[in-house]
Design an enzyme around this catalytic site. Structure first.
Site, PDB file in Angstrom:
ATOM      1  N   ARG A  36       0.821  -1.216   0.000  1.00 26.39           N
ATOM      2  CA  ARG A  36       0.000   0.000   0.000  1.00 26.39           C
ATOM      3  C   ARG A  36       0.858   1.270   0.000  1.00 26.39           C
ATOM      4  O   ARG A  36       0.451   2.279  -0.582  1.00 26.39           O
ATOM      5  CB  ARG A  36      -0.935   0.004   1.201  1.00 26.39           C
ATOM      6  CG  ARG A  36      -2.049  -0.998   1.008  1.00 26.39           C
ATOM      7  CD  ARG A  36      -3.097  -0.876   2.075  1.00 26.39           C
ATOM      8  NE  ARG A  36      -4.271  -1.621   1.681  1.00 26.39           N
ATOM      9  CZ  ARG A  36      -5.047  -2.284   2.525  1.00 26.39           C
ATOM     10  NH1 ARG A  36      -4.778  -2.293   3.803  1.00 26.39           N
ATOM     11  NH2 ARG A  36      -6.102  -2.931   2.088  1.00 26.39           N
ATOM     12  N   LYS A 197     -20.810 -15.758   0.119  1.00 24.65           N
ATOM     13  CA  LYS A 197     -22.271 -15.617   0.193  1.00 24.65           C
ATOM     14  C   LYS A 197     -22.876 -14.815  -0.947  1.00 24.65           C
ATOM     15  O   LYS A 197     -22.327 -13.798  -1.369  1.00 24.65           O
ATOM     16  CB  LYS A 197     -22.630 -14.895   1.489  1.00 24.65           C
ATOM     17  CG  LYS A 197     -22.380 -15.705   2.723  1.00 24.65           C
ATOM     18  CD  LYS A 197     -22.956 -14.947   3.896  1.00 24.65           C
ATOM     19  CE  LYS A 197     -22.539 -15.541   5.210  1.00 24.65           C
ATOM     20  NZ  LYS A 197     -22.590 -14.534   6.256  1.00 24.65           N
ATOM     21  N   GLY A 349     -10.094  -8.889  -1.895  1.00 18.54           N
ATOM     22  CA  GLY A 349      -8.862  -9.295  -1.205  1.00 18.54           C
ATOM     23  C   GLY A 349      -8.399 -10.706  -1.540  1.00 18.54           C
ATOM     24  O   GLY A 349      -7.218 -10.923  -1.804  1.00 18.54           O
ATOM     25  N   GLY A 372     -13.517  -3.764  -0.410  1.00 12.87           N
ATOM     26  CA  GLY A 372     -14.913  -3.314  -0.388  1.00 12.87           C
ATOM     27  C   GLY A 372     -15.195  -2.253  -1.445  1.00 12.87           C
ATOM     28  O   GLY A 372     -16.244  -2.271  -2.105  1.00 12.87           O
TER      29      GLY A 372
HETATM   30  P1  AMP Z   1     -15.959 -13.338   0.035  1.00 11.73           P
HETATM   31  O1  AMP Z   1     -15.355 -12.494   1.117  1.00 11.73           O
HETATM   32  O2  AMP Z   1     -17.445 -13.293  -0.020  1.00 11.73           O
HETATM   33  O3  AMP Z   1     -15.292 -13.110  -1.306  1.00 11.73           O
HETATM   34  O4  AMP Z   1     -15.656 -14.843   0.440  1.00 11.73           O
HETATM   35  C1  AMP Z   1     -14.383 -15.367   0.557  1.00 11.73           C
HETATM   36  C2  AMP Z   1     -14.457 -16.643   1.329  1.00 11.73           C
HETATM   37  O5  AMP Z   1     -15.320 -17.554   0.673  1.00 11.73           O
HETATM   38  C3  AMP Z   1     -13.122 -17.355   1.459  1.00 11.73           C
HETATM   39  O6  AMP Z   1     -12.681 -17.268   2.773  1.00 11.73           O
HETATM   40  C4  AMP Z   1     -13.427 -18.782   1.047  1.00 11.73           C
HETATM   41  O7  AMP Z   1     -12.880 -19.743   1.913  1.00 11.73           O
HETATM   42  C5  AMP Z   1     -14.940 -18.838   1.096  1.00 11.73           C
HETATM   43  N1  AMP Z   1     -15.486 -19.888   0.230  1.00 11.73           N
HETATM   44  C6  AMP Z   1     -15.245 -20.082  -1.070  1.00 11.73           C
HETATM   45  N2  AMP Z   1     -15.861 -21.179  -1.518  1.00 11.73           N
HETATM   46  C7  AMP Z   1     -16.520 -21.715  -0.467  1.00 11.73           C
HETATM   47  C8  AMP Z   1     -17.334 -22.867  -0.294  1.00 11.73           C
HETATM   48  N3  AMP Z   1     -17.586 -23.682  -1.308  1.00 11.73           N
HETATM   49  N4  AMP Z   1     -17.850 -23.088   0.928  1.00 11.73           N
HETATM   50  C9  AMP Z   1     -17.594 -22.264   1.954  1.00 11.73           C
HETATM   51  N5  AMP Z   1     -16.822 -21.164   1.857  1.00 11.73           N
HETATM   52  C10 AMP Z   1     -16.306 -20.883   0.655  1.00 11.73           C
END
Ligand code: AMP
Length: 392
Positions: A36, A197, A349, A372
């Site tokens: 950064r 999610k 990230g 974000g």
């Molecule tokens: P996000 O911050 O929404 O981009 O989510 C990132 C997180 O999603 C990471 O820590 C991954 O471990 C998790 N992730 C990715 N695929 C899966 C999965 N199939 N089941 C549970 N967690 C997941």
């Protein structure tokens, strides 16, 4: 188009430069990743060359509005003095008499780094008096803190309303890099979306279904879509409250003639653990199992779609890439993105850290520095810290 530092006269002026020096520190206060700071140097060096008096401000960590030496920016000041710029001064506050006195001593071509803005709760509350105290320090405000541009904080939003302003080089690069691929891509535009999610990425999903030609969905969020289509997903991560939203997105995609590609096979386990044994399934997932990575057939399909693209967007890992048995999907896709010849934008990230692990990212069109903020910009949302800056 926002005004940039090239559009304003800063010679001899006091320039308040908001940056994102939120760097990780170890227990001895040593900076463990200087990315950064390095990203910020072109803007600082340019302002110094123009003969500005540069007053740099940033947050670091979450001190929750209280002074806490653990979150001091002093290590960053030392880094700047030792490694890079020479004439850097530090003041152990960000507003008030002592800061004003040090600003008055500043000569053109010198830098003063202020202490952590978040030692004041007024910063995150966008307090107007705090913003006035910051504005009093300078003649011009420059925002280069892309990573905080989605926050309506005093040093990002309030102060910009009180001073002539512009964006720095990093902000300009982030805005143009992300917007050019989403708003004006060379087609076909393929988006790869992953992460945990659906609920975190609904706006992004809806926006991409309006903008891209093909949408590849992996990661935890894929299972909500698969369930919406009637596939058995057993113990996989599902946002049950978002099944209807997933159905609407699938319908919208069909109306827009956008191809949504979901996983057809997966690496599954009976427990969410780094030591879990991976078992491969296609179609329905048997009871007791959860999908933790995309499978080999899906990787092949995703690779083919990526190869057919002229522009690419990637946000979110395709599996639990932190676990060695379930990182393959994310790493293979990261390698594809690295080799991609057209314009590719990588944001978020986890995707950014995955792509750094597989090789040198210099040839990628744009790797975003803001988690974000990049998610929101990709989703077509207004960023308060960008919106507030004067247009050209
Ligand atoms: P996000 O911050 O929404 O981009 O989510 C990132 C997180 O999603 C990471 O820590 C991954 O471990 C998790 N992730 C990715 N695929 C899966 C999965 N199939 N089941 C549970 N967690 C997941």
């Amino acid at each position: 188009m926002k005004k940039t530092i090239k559009d304003i006269d800063v010679a001899g002026k006091r320039v308040l430069l908001r940056v994102d020096f939120n760097v990780p520190l170890d227990e001895n206060g040593i900076i463990t990743d200087d990315t950064r700071i390095k990203l910020e140097l072109p803007t600082i060096k340019y302002l110094l060359q123009q003969g500005a008096k540069v007053i740099v401000c940033s947050h670091l960590g979450r001190p929750n509005g209280e002074r806490n030496s653990k979150y001091s920016l002093m290590p960053v000041a030392k880094y700047l003095v030792n490694e890079l710029l020479g004439r850097v001064f530090f003041v152990s506050d960000c507003i008030g008499d002592e800061v004003e006195a040090k600003v008055n001593l500043l000569k053109p071509g010198e830098v003063l780094l202020l202490e952590n803005l978040r030692f004041y709760k007024e910063e995150e509350n966008n307090d107007p008096i705090f913003a006035q105290k910051l504005a009093k320090l300078a003649d011009v405000y420059v925002d280069d803190a892309f990573g905080t541009s989605h926050r309506k904080h005093a040093s990002v939003f309030g102060v910009a309303k009180l001073l002539p302003n512009a964006v720095g080089f990093l902000m300009g690069k982030e805005i143009n890099g992300i917007k050019s691929v989403i708003e004006n891509p060379e087609r076909p535009l393929v988006a790869i979306l992953g992460g945990a999610k659906v609920s975190d990425k609904i706006t992004l999903l809806n926006h991409l279904v309006d903008k891209c030609n093909t949408l590849l969905i992996g990661g935890g969020m894929a299972y909500t879509f698969l369930k919406a289509k009637g596939v058995e997903v057993a113990n996989s991560l599902v946002d049950d409250s978002k099944i209807e939203v997933a159905k609407q997105i699938l319908e919208k995609a069909e109306q827009n003639n956008v191809k949504i590609v979901l996983p057809v096979d997966y690496l599954c386990a009976t427990e969410f653990s780094p030591n879990a044994r991976a078992k491969k399934f296609s179609g329905n997932i048997p009871a007791g199992y959860q999908g933790l990575d995309i499978g080999p057939k899906t990787i092949k399909i995703f690779k083919k779609e990526i190869a057919s693209a002229n522009s690419l967007i990637w946000n979110g890992p395709l599996g639990v890439f932190e676990f060695k048995n379930f990182c393959k999907g994310t790493m293979v896709i990261a390698k594809c993105v690295l080799k991609f010849k057209g314009k590719a934008v990588v944001g978020g990230g986890d995707s950014v850290s995955a792509i750094h692990k597989v090789g040198n990212t210099n040839k990628i069109y744009h790797v975003s520095s803001g988690g974000g903020a990049s998610l929101k910009l990709m989703a077509g949302e207004v960023l308060p810290g960008v919106d507030v800056i004067e247009d050209l």
